[in-house]
Design a protein around this motif. Sequence first.
Motif, short mmCIF file in Angstrom:
data_model
loop_
_atom_site.label_atom_id
_atom_site.label_comp_id
_atom_site.label_asym_id
_atom_site.label_seq_id
_atom_site.Cartn_x
_atom_site.Cartn_y
_atom_site.Cartn_z
N LEU A 236 0.71 -1.30 -0.04
CA LEU A 236 -0.19 -0.22 0.05
C LEU A 236 0.91 1.09 0.15
O LEU A 236 0.58 2.21 -0.68
N ARG A 237 1.86 1.21 0.72
CA ARG A 237 2.89 2.43 0.69
C ARG A 237 3.33 2.56 -0.71
O ARG A 237 3.64 3.88 -1.05
N ARG A 238 3.85 1.34 -1.21
CA ARG A 238 4.68 1.76 -2.53
C ARG A 238 3.79 2.11 -3.64
O ARG A 238 3.80 3.07 -4.26
N ILE A 239 2.44 1.45 -3.58
CA ILE A 239 1.34 1.93 -4.43
C ILE A 239 0.96 3.32 -4.26
O ILE A 239 0.59 4.26 -5.03
N GLY A 240 0.87 3.78 -3.16
CA GLY A 240 0.48 4.97 -2.64
C GLY A 240 1.50 6.19 -3.12
O GLY A 240 1.10 6.99 -3.81
N GLN A 241 2.66 5.95 -3.01
CA GLN A 241 3.64 6.90 -3.42
C GLN A 241 3.80 6.94 -4.80
O GLN A 241 3.84 7.80 -5.48
N GLU A 242 3.59 5.85 -5.55
CA GLU A 242 3.48 5.86 -6.96
C GLU A 242 2.44 6.56 -7.62
O GLU A 242 2.22 7.26 -8.48
N SER A 243 1.08 5.98 -7.06
CA SER A 243 -0.13 6.95 -7.48
C SER A 243 -0.02 8.51 -7.19
O SER A 243 -0.52 8.99 -8.09
N LEU A 244 0.56 8.88 -6.05
CA LEU A 244 0.45 10.16 -5.66
C LEU A 244 1.47 10.94 -6.71
O LEU A 244 1.04 11.91 -7.29
N ARG A 245 2.48 10.25 -7.05
CA ARG A 245 3.45 10.88 -8.02
C ARG A 245 2.75 10.77 -9.46
O ARG A 245 3.09 11.80 -10.10
N ALA A 246 2.14 9.79 -9.77
CA ALA A 246 1.44 9.71 -11.00
C ALA A 246 0.34 10.98 -11.45
O ALA A 246 0.18 11.55 -12.14
N VAL A 247 -0.47 11.12 -10.28
CA VAL A 247 -1.33 12.08 -10.43
C VAL A 247 -0.82 13.70 -10.10
O VAL A 247 -1.36 14.56 -10.88
N TRP A 248 0.26 13.71 -9.51
CA TRP A 248 1.00 15.11 -9.50
C TRP A 248 1.47 15.26 -10.98
O TRP A 248 1.49 16.45 -11.37
#
Length: 126
Positions: free
Chosen positions: A107-119
């Motif tokens: 969840l932490r890894r997916i969360g970081q990548e998802s936040l980066r992608a949306v940014w």
Amino acid sequence: MAHLCALKRVESVELDYRQLTLLYRQMGTHGAETVIARASQELDSRLQRCEQLWRMQEAAALRKCARSTIAIAEQIGMEALARVARDVTIAADQGDRVAVAATLARLRRIGQESLRAVWQMRGVSV
């Protein structure tokens, strides 16, 4: 001689552009970007809170925090994040501490990548 190998886990995520397009159509550019920014901040806070609750061994509160992450992630097209948050809640419901630890790390890894992608997609026409 023994050799050690460190594996770096990289999670690839894709945003649900249909959901994002719908959000932009309903709210306009400014409204959608405001919602995305606020949701991203809230998701970041919830991911940190999940980690904290795990360290405090608060399984019920961790489950609740992960569960509330799902709706926010879905709102802004983060389907992978929503799916993994759902996996955390299932593992917590089953009382499987090993599975909770593993899915929480994911969840932490997916969360970081998802936040980066949306940014990175902000300002790009969807």
